[in-house]
Design an enzyme around this catalytic site. Sequence first.
Site, mmCIF file in Angstrom:
data_model
loop_
_atom_site.group_PDB
_atom_site.id
_atom_site.type_symbol
_atom_site.label_atom_id
_atom_site.label_comp_id
_atom_site.label_asym_id
_atom_site.label_seq_id
_atom_site.Cartn_x
_atom_site.Cartn_y
_atom_site.Cartn_z
ATOM 1 N N ALA A 1 101.703 93.612 24.846
ATOM 2 C CA ALA A 1 101.101 94.931 24.667
ATOM 3 C C ALA A 1 100.342 94.997 23.340
ATOM 4 C CB ALA A 1 102.179 96.005 24.720
ATOM 5 N N HIS B 1 99.336 92.138 31.047
ATOM 6 C CA HIS B 1 100.310 92.231 29.960
ATOM 7 C C HIS B 1 101.469 93.156 30.317
ATOM 8 C CE1 HIS B 1 99.935 96.310 28.112
ATOM 9 N NE2 HIS B 1 98.722 96.297 28.628
ATOM 10 N N CYS B 2 102.603 92.875 29.677
ATOM 11 C CA CYS B 2 103.746 93.788 29.666
ATOM 12 C C CYS B 2 104.081 93.992 28.189
ATOM 13 C CB CYS B 2 104.918 93.251 30.496
ATOM 14 S SG CYS B 2 105.392 91.549 30.145
ATOM 15 N N SER B 3 105.316 94.193 27.827
ATOM 16 C CA SER B 3 105.628 94.414 26.412
ATOM 17 C C SER B 3 105.474 93.139 25.590
ATOM 18 C CB SER B 3 107.047 94.970 26.257
ATOM 19 O OG SER B 3 107.127 96.256 26.826
#
Length: 273
Positions: A132, A205-207
Site C-alpha cells: 500500500a 497491492h494489499c497492505s
Amino acid sequence: MLILDCRSADKYKENHMVTARACVTVIHPELGCLISGIELQKYSMILLYADEGCSPVGSTKARADSPDLQRCFFQLNALGMDPVILLGGLSAFNLLYPFLCTPQMVLLEPERHTLTVYPSEILEEALYQGSAAQASDYRIIKNLHITHVVNATTNCPDAFPNTLTYLRLRLTDDAQQDLVEALPLASRFINSALKGDPPGRVLVHCSMGRSRSSALTLAFLMEHRHWTLLHALRWLKERRACSAPNINFLRQLLTYEEMLFGSKLTSLEDIRR
C-alpha cells in the site's frame, strides 16, 4: 545480492546501477579476489554487467567486448561462485529502469535504507505487485508508468483516483475471506488493462504485498497465461520472494484452478514441497 560493475572506473562514476560496486573493489585484475570466499558465500546472487553485450560467456566476441567482465566471471567461478551476467548490460537496463541508475555510490547499510523500494515486476513492463505504501508513492507510480491499480486492502484509500483507474476489492487476510467473486473480477480487470489501446500497466497491492495481492496475481496468471497454480506460484516466488498467500487463499486458488482447467492439476502437497 552483490552487483558488480565491470566497466572502467570513469564510467562507473558517471552512472551505474543503484548499490552496484566497481568490480575492481572486489576482484583485483592481478591479485584476485579482495573479498574472502566466506564473505562471498553470504550472497545468494552475484550479478555482473558491462556496457552492453549478449555474446555467450567465454566466446571470442565476449572476451573482446568486455574483458574485465570475463575475467571477473571466471575468477568468481574458480572460487566456487555461480555469477550471473546481465543480458544487454547497463545500456539495456538503463533504457528500462533509468530511475534505478545513479552516479552516487550507495554501499553502506544506512544509505541503502534511504533508497526507494519499488514493487516487484511480475510481467515485464506490464504487471507489478507491491504494498500500500508503494501504491501511494507518486514517484513510483510515475516511474513505472502505472495506469491501473488493484487495491485489495480494507482501509487504504485509492491514492490517485483522478489519474489512475482502480479496482477496489475490500479483502481481509484471514480464514473467513471468500474470493469467489474477487478472483475473476481482478483477473478480468488486469487482462483488460494490459490489452488496452495503448496497453496499460497494472499494480496489484494489499497492505504488505504478500498474501491478498499474491492470490489475485496468481488467479490472473492461471486464467490468462493458462498456467497451473504450481507454475504460477513458482513464477511469482522467483519475482517476489515475500509472496505468501494464506492457506485459505491457496485452497480457493486450487478450486479456481480446477474450475479453469476442468481438473485438479496442483495439490497442497505440490505447493509445500
